[in-house]
Structure formats: structure tokens, C-alpha cells
Design a protein around this motif. Structure first.
Motif, short mmCIF file in Angstrom:
data_model
loop_
_atom_site.label_atom_id
_atom_site.label_comp_id
_atom_site.label_asym_id
_atom_site.label_seq_id
_atom_site.Cartn_x
_atom_site.Cartn_y
_atom_site.Cartn_z
N ASN A 147 0.98 -1.39 0.00
CA ASN A 147 -0.04 0.26 0.44
C ASN A 147 0.75 1.55 0.03
O ASN A 147 -0.05 2.08 0.03
N SER A 148 2.72 1.67 0.06
CA SER A 148 3.22 2.25 0.45
C SER A 148 4.24 2.37 0.13
O SER A 148 4.79 1.08 -0.20
N GLY A 149 5.72 3.16 -0.14
CA GLY A 149 6.84 2.81 -0.50
C GLY A 149 7.18 1.79 0.97
O GLY A 149 8.04 1.31 0.50
N THR A 150 7.16 2.41 2.62
CA THR A 150 7.96 1.61 2.77
C THR A 150 7.74 0.46 3.03
O THR A 150 8.08 -0.44 3.83
N GLU A 151 6.55 0.12 2.52
CA GLU A 151 6.08 -0.99 2.97
C GLU A 151 6.32 -2.17 1.47
O GLU A 151 6.97 -3.60 1.74
N SER A 152 7.02 -1.77 0.13
CA SER A 152 7.94 -2.53 -0.29
C SER A 152 9.03 -2.25 -0.22
O SER A 152 9.74 -3.71 -0.35
N VAL A 153 9.27 -0.97 0.63
CA VAL A 153 10.81 -1.88 0.91
C VAL A 153 11.34 -2.60 2.28
O VAL A 153 11.97 -3.80 2.06
N GLU A 154 9.75 -2.93 3.18
CA GLU A 154 10.44 -3.88 3.83
C GLU A 154 10.66 -4.99 3.35
O GLU A 154 10.74 -5.56 3.76
N ALA A 175 19.92 8.04 1.83
CA ALA A 175 19.55 7.75 1.75
C ALA A 175 17.67 8.17 2.03
O ALA A 175 18.23 8.34 3.32
N PHE A 176 17.08 7.58 1.44
CA PHE A 176 15.16 7.69 2.02
C PHE A 176 14.88 6.29 1.60
O PHE A 176 14.62 6.21 -0.03
N HIS A 177 14.62 5.92 2.09
CA HIS A 177 14.07 4.32 1.82
C HIS A 177 12.20 4.55 2.19
O HIS A 177 11.63 3.64 2.57
N GLY A 178 12.06 5.30 3.62
CA GLY A 178 10.69 4.80 4.19
C GLY A 178 11.06 5.14 5.56
O GLY A 178 11.77 5.59 6.64
N LYS A 179 9.89 5.56 6.41
CA LYS A 179 9.82 5.69 8.13
C LYS A 179 9.24 4.49 8.71
O LYS A 179 9.03 4.43 9.84
N LEU A 233 19.97 0.30 -2.90
CA LEU A 233 19.72 2.01 -3.27
C LEU A 233 19.08 2.48 -4.18
O LEU A 233 17.90 2.09 -4.98
N GLU A 234 18.72 4.16 -3.87
CA GLU A 234 18.02 4.73 -5.35
C GLU A 234 19.09 4.83 -5.95
O GLU A 234 20.15 5.69 -6.21
N PRO A 235 18.93 5.04 -7.22
CA PRO A 235 19.18 5.06 -8.86
C PRO A 235 19.35 6.47 -8.66
O PRO A 235 20.13 6.65 -9.28
N GLY A 238 16.63 11.03 -4.26
CA GLY A 238 14.99 12.07 -3.92
C GLY A 238 15.48 13.18 -2.76
O GLY A 238 16.02 14.15 -2.92
N GLU A 239 15.56 12.54 -1.76
CA GLU A 239 15.32 13.44 -0.71
C GLU A 239 16.33 13.28 -0.18
O GLU A 239 16.63 15.11 0.54
N GLY A 240 17.39 12.74 -0.22
CA GLY A 240 18.62 13.37 0.15
C GLY A 240 19.25 14.52 -0.91
O GLY A 240 20.47 15.52 -0.79
N ALA A 266 16.82 -2.11 -6.29
CA ALA A 266 16.91 -0.99 -6.20
C ALA A 266 14.94 -0.44 -5.70
O ALA A 266 14.45 -0.79 -5.73
N ASP A 267 15.52 1.24 -5.12
CA ASP A 267 14.24 1.36 -4.37
C ASP A 267 14.28 2.70 -5.68
O ASP A 267 14.48 3.56 -5.51
N GLU A 268 12.81 1.97 -6.45
CA GLU A 268 12.25 3.49 -7.68
C GLU A 268 11.20 4.02 -7.49
O GLU A 268 10.05 3.85 -7.84
N VAL A 269 10.71 3.82 -5.83
CA VAL A 269 9.72 4.41 -5.11
C VAL A 269 9.69 5.55 -5.70
O VAL A 269 8.08 6.61 -6.65
N GLN A 270 10.55 6.56 -6.26
CA GLN A 270 10.15 7.97 -5.99
C GLN A 270 11.01 7.82 -7.70
O GLN A 270 9.83 9.20 -8.82
N THR A 271 11.58 7.20 -8.87
CA THR A 271 12.26 7.52 -9.83
C THR A 271 11.77 7.06 -11.32
O THR A 271 11.53 7.15 -11.80
N ALA A 295 6.53 2.14 -6.01
CA ALA A 295 5.36 2.83 -4.92
C ALA A 295 4.22 4.09 -6.14
O ALA A 295 3.92 3.84 -6.98
N LYS A 296 4.46 4.90 -5.10
CA LYS A 296 4.35 6.62 -5.68
C LYS A 296 3.15 6.71 -6.54
O LYS A 296 2.22 6.86 -6.52
N PRO A 297 3.88 6.27 -8.01
CA PRO A 297 3.41 6.63 -9.13
C PRO A 297 2.60 5.70 -9.72
O PRO A 297 1.39 5.56 -10.31
C1 LIG Z 1 12.74 6.07 -2.59
C2 LIG Z 1 12.04 6.22 -1.26
N1 LIG Z 1 11.76 5.18 -0.82
C3 LIG Z 1 10.81 4.61 -0.38
C4 LIG Z 1 9.97 5.93 -0.18
C5 LIG Z 1 8.73 5.71 1.47
O1 LIG Z 1 6.76 5.66 0.44
P1 LIG Z 1 6.23 6.41 1.35
O2 LIG Z 1 6.00 7.35 1.95
O3 LIG Z 1 5.52 5.87 0.57
O4 LIG Z 1 5.66 5.13 2.33
C6 LIG Z 1 10.01 6.98 0.14
C7 LIG Z 1 9.09 8.11 -0.15
O5 LIG Z 1 9.25 9.78 -0.12
C8 LIG Z 1 11.22 7.57 -1.40
O6 LIG Z 1 10.97 8.09 -1.99
#
Ligand SMILES: Cc1ncc(COP(=O)(O)O)c(C=O)c1O
Length: 454
Positions: A147-154, A175-179, A233-235, A238-240, A266-271, A295-297
Motif C-alpha cells: 500500500n506504500s513505498g515503505t512497505e515495498s522496502v520492508e 538515502a531515504f527508504h521510508g519510516k 540504493l535509489e538510482p 530524491g530526499e537526499g 533498487a528503490d524506484e519508489v520515487q524514480t 510505489a508512488k506513481p
Molecule cells: C525512494 C523512496 N523510498 C521509499 C519511500 C517511502 O514511501 P512511502 O512514503 O510511500 O512510505 C519514499 C518516499 O518518499 C522514497 O522517496
């Protein structure tokens, strides 16, 4: 007691009824608009978190902007002020706000079934997984929907440990991978991590973009018997602050991972899905990840949905025990309908190709502008429509974000980290809108530059 509760329930029934009336109204009178504003402020102050109001108020110049409508590349506040959305929900609105083809798919599905039984075979999950197997890089074949990016990473982190039977995970600074706890452990910013220490054991961070540092860490971990399961890794970070690694970084990382039997996530949640000018940003580097997070888009700006996707070989441990990782709502029919439509629009309208062209048009003009205002700007950089402008200080970036908001442009990066502001508009943004963004950026840079000199 029973009488008291009934009174509370009656009042709640009335409140919910009023809210539903507002949801149903196509137009609001001035007094109704004021009611919505006051009720929203009250709700945030007393029941959501007043911190958000303070945060938003500081960028809102004339009034507290309450969002009400959106379409294409813009959203409109309750008073009718239109904003060009250069934040794009941090990468959510690739196909635009309320894309009609995504709405149609979700509405059609809604007429038949919204959520799945949890027990029978739900067809849309299968359809979407088949589509993703077609379009994702390399041999990625099996998808798990979240349902979200953080869950995809988990899920990706768990899958890596499951497959390799190792527990070490390497992430990077910036890096930003979720919270949620696992993804937060991979995330790097101290301000988000520190209050929750100790986090999940086995994680290490190395500098982003430095393949030698990565290899040293993997080799050292192996030497001491704490083998690494995966590198995440994010390609492009983003948040960085829109950090683009050297061209040879990912090919080197791929070789290192193969050498040490480490999986590359590859964390392509944003890219993902066209944002950087390729369908997946890893295509810039010509290498395939072992696990891909999306996730996101993916939900077409209409429904929340994410996924982690991997190869048949890596998925093997999940097959005898499909319940080892589950979620109630992940991959529900409405979300899958939205994702199928989102992929359809992205490919059919060649949004990745369009994005590459729009970036090639916009970024050089932006660089020209930031060069002209070298007294406040450090650099503009980006790929496709994932763009960052780095300023000399947080304060300057914040003033620019504020000036842009006043002039009807929303950007990312305000109070918490405004040294680099991000421009990530819907990929359907027109060249005329991009020109308008450049024009307003020029005006705001000039104002902020004069102010900083004064
Ligand atoms: C690269 C990346 N991974 C994971 C996440 C976490 O996604 P979510 O906020 O949907 O949990 C984000 C959110 O900005 C992100 O940019």
C-alpha cells in the motif's frame, strides 16, 4: 452512561452527515468555504497535528491554503487560486492529477467489486503482476503488492534475508527508504532515526556514489562472518537532494554484488515509471536489479499501491509459504485497476520519452538561470523531470519556496530541508507551463537576490 453515549453518537451522525454533504457539493458558497477552512484548521489543531499548520502557514503567504480540487498539472485551493504542481506529490502524479483514463478504470472496477475476498483468486492482481513482469528490467517476474513505498522496502529487505539466509543490509548516506522500522533503519537522516534507536540490527551505511567504499564494507563484513544479504540504493537520491551518482557507479555496484553474492535492491519508489526519462531509472545505467521497489506513481495518482518484484530464483522461498509475508489491502482490485491504467497511460503516451524531452528543454534553461543568480544558487541538476535546485543556504531555499508558493507554484523542500528544493511536476506538464515556471523562478530569484544583498 448509555444515554450519554447515544448523545455523542447522535452528534457524530450529524457531523458525518455534514461532511458528506460537503463531499457531495459541486460548488460552495463563500460562507461554506469559510466553514470548510475553519473546520479544517480546528481539525488539524485539535485532532491531526497542529505542527502541520505551523509548517504550512510559514510558506503560505496570504492565508492558510486549503486544497480542494485538482486536474492535470495543477491543483486549486478552496478560494480558487490555481497552483502549478511542481512537487507532484513527490513523484505520485506522473500521469497527472485525476487522469481520466485512470478514473475510468477505477470507476469500472468499483461498479463490480472494490476489495477482494482475501481467499479466492483475485484476477486484477494477476493481471497487474503479468504486466509488471513484461515491463520491468531483466528477469523480474514475481510481484507482491503493498500500500506504500515503505512497505515495498520492508518486503524487499525481508525477501533478501529470506533468499540469502544472511542478515546484513547496506544502505547509503543521504538515502531515504521510508519510516517504518525496517525501512527507517535503511534511511539515513539522523533526525528521523535517532529518537527510535536502536533500530533493526545488521544495517550499515556507506557513502552514496562510492563503489570502493561499498566493496570495502562488504568484504569487511564477510571477513568477520557477518555476510551481507543486500545493498539497497535509489538510482538517484530524491530526499537526499537529487543526488545523481557517477555514470560508472551502478555498473561497478552490480559487479561487486555479483562477486560477493549480495542482492541489489533498487528503490524506484520515487524514480519509477518515467520520472527520470526512462521507464525505470536503472535503465540509465544499463544494469538490472535483483529486487525492484515501486510505489508512488504506480496507482496513477488515484489509488495507493506499491510493489516489490523479483526473479523466480529469489522468490523460491516465498512459494512453499505464501503467507510468510502478507497484507490485507495490498493489491486490492481498485488499486490494481488504477495501476493497470497508470501503466497503460505511461506506455501509450510515451510519458518516459516525453519526460526526457521536457527535461532536455527545461534543465539547460534552469541551469542558465541559476548561473545568472550565482549569488544565491549553487547548482541546478536533474534527469528528466526529477530536478533539484541547490541554494547557498537553507534560508535562501526557504525564501525561494515561499516566493514560488506566493506566485502559484508548489515545490518540494521547505522547512525541514530547503537547501535543495525539488521540482517534480506531473510528467504531463506542458512546455507552456514549464516556461511559466521558469518565468516565475526568474522573478523570485531576482527578489530573493535583492533581499539577500540588502
Ligand atoms: C525512494 C523512496 N523510498 C521509499 C519511500 C517511502 O514511501 P512511502 O512514503 O510511500 O512510505 C519514499 C518516499 O518518499 C522514497 O522517496
Amino acid at each position: 452512561m448509555k444515554y450519554l453515549m447515544q448523545n455523542i453518537y447522535n452528534s457524530a451522525i450529524q457531523m458525518a452527515g455534514e461532511y458528506l454533504e460537503f463531499i457531495a457539493k459541486p460548488e460552495l458558497t463563500e460562507s461554506e468555504k469559510n466553514w470548510v477552512v475553519n473546520e479544517s484548521i480546528k481539525g488539524f489543531t485539535e485532532n491531526v497535528n497542529p505542527g502541520f499548520l505551523q509548517y504550512r502557514k510559514s510558506v503560505s503567504t496570504d492565508y492558510t491554503a486549503i486544497e480542494w480540487m485538482d486536474s492535470g498539472s495543477t491543483f486549486t485551493d478552496i478560494h480558487g487560486k490555481v497552483f502549478i504542481d511542481c512537487l507532484g506529490g513527490y513523484g505520485v502524479y506522473n500521469v497527472g492529477h485525476r487522469n481520466s483514463r485512470v478514473i475510468e478504470a477505477v470507476t469500472n472496477q468499483m461498479k463490480r467489486q472494490a476489495l477482494h475476498s482475501q481467499e479466492l483468486i483475485d484476477p486484477l492482481r494477476a493481471f497487474l503482476a503479468r504486466l509488471l513482469a513484461e515491463i520491468t528490467p531483466g528477469g523480474l517476474q514475481y510481484s507482491f503488492f503493498t500500500n506504500s513505498g515503505t512497505e515495498s522496502v520492508e518486503g524487499a529487505l525481508k525477501l533478501a534475508r529470506l533468499h540469502t539466509k544472511r542478515f546484513g543490509i547496506i544502505s547509503t548516506t543521504g538515502a531515504f527508504h521510508g519510516k517504518s522500522l525496517g525501512s527507517l533503519t535503511a534511511t539515513s537522516k539522523a533526525v528521523f532515526r535517532e529518537p527510535f534507536l536502536p533500530l533493526v540490527p545488521g544495517f550499515r551505511h556507506v557513502p552514496y556514489g562510492n563503489a570502493d567504499a561499498l566493496e570495502v564494507e562488504i568484504a569487511s563484513a564477510a571477513y568477520i562472518g557477518e555476510d551481507i544479504a543486500a545493498v539497497i540504493l535509489e538510482p538517484i537520491q530524491g530526499e537526499g537532494g537529487i543526488i545523481i551518482p557517477p555514470d560508472d557507479y551502478f555498473p561497478k555496484v552490480r559487479d561487486i554484488c555479483d562477486h560477493y553474492g549480495v542482492l541489489l535492491i533498487a528503490d524506484e519508489v520515487q524514480t519509477g515509471l518515467g520520472r527520470t526519462g526512462y521507464l525505470f531509472a536503472m535503465e540509465h545505467y544499463g544494469i538490472d536489479p535483483d529486487i525492484l521497489c515501486l510505489a508512488k506513481p504506480l496507482g496513477g495518482g488515484i489509488m495507493p499501491i506499491g510493489a516489490f518484484i523479483s526473479t523466480e530464483e529469489i522468490w523460491q522461498e516465498m512459494i512453499p509459504n505464501p503467507f510468510i509475508h502478507t497484507t490485507t489491502f495490498g493489491g486490492n482490485p481498485l488499486a490494481c485497476a488504477a495501476a493497470i491504467a497508470s501503466i497503460h497511460v505511461t506506455l501509450d503516451e510515451d510519458l518516459a520519452g516525453q519526460t526526457a524531452e521536457k527535461g532536455a528543454y527545461f534543465i539547460p534553461k534552469l541551469v542558465e538561470l541559476t548561473d545568472k543568480y550565482g549569488d544565491i544558487c549553487l547548482e541546478a541538476r536533474g534527469r528528466g523531470l526529477m530536478i533539484g535546485i541547490e541554494f547557498l543556504s537553507d534560508e535562501i531555499g526557504y525564501e525561494v519556496a515561499r516566493g514560488l508558493f506566493e506566485n502559484g507554484i508548489l515545490v518540494a523542500g521547505t522547512l525541514i530541508n530547503s537547501k535543495t528544493i525539488r521540482i517534480e511536476p506531473p510528467l504531463v506538464i506542458s512546455l507552456a507551463e514549464l516556461d511559466k515556471v521558469l518565468e516565475i523562478l526568474g522573478k523570485v530569484f531576482s527578489d530573493v537576490s535583492k533581499k539577500s544583498k540588502a
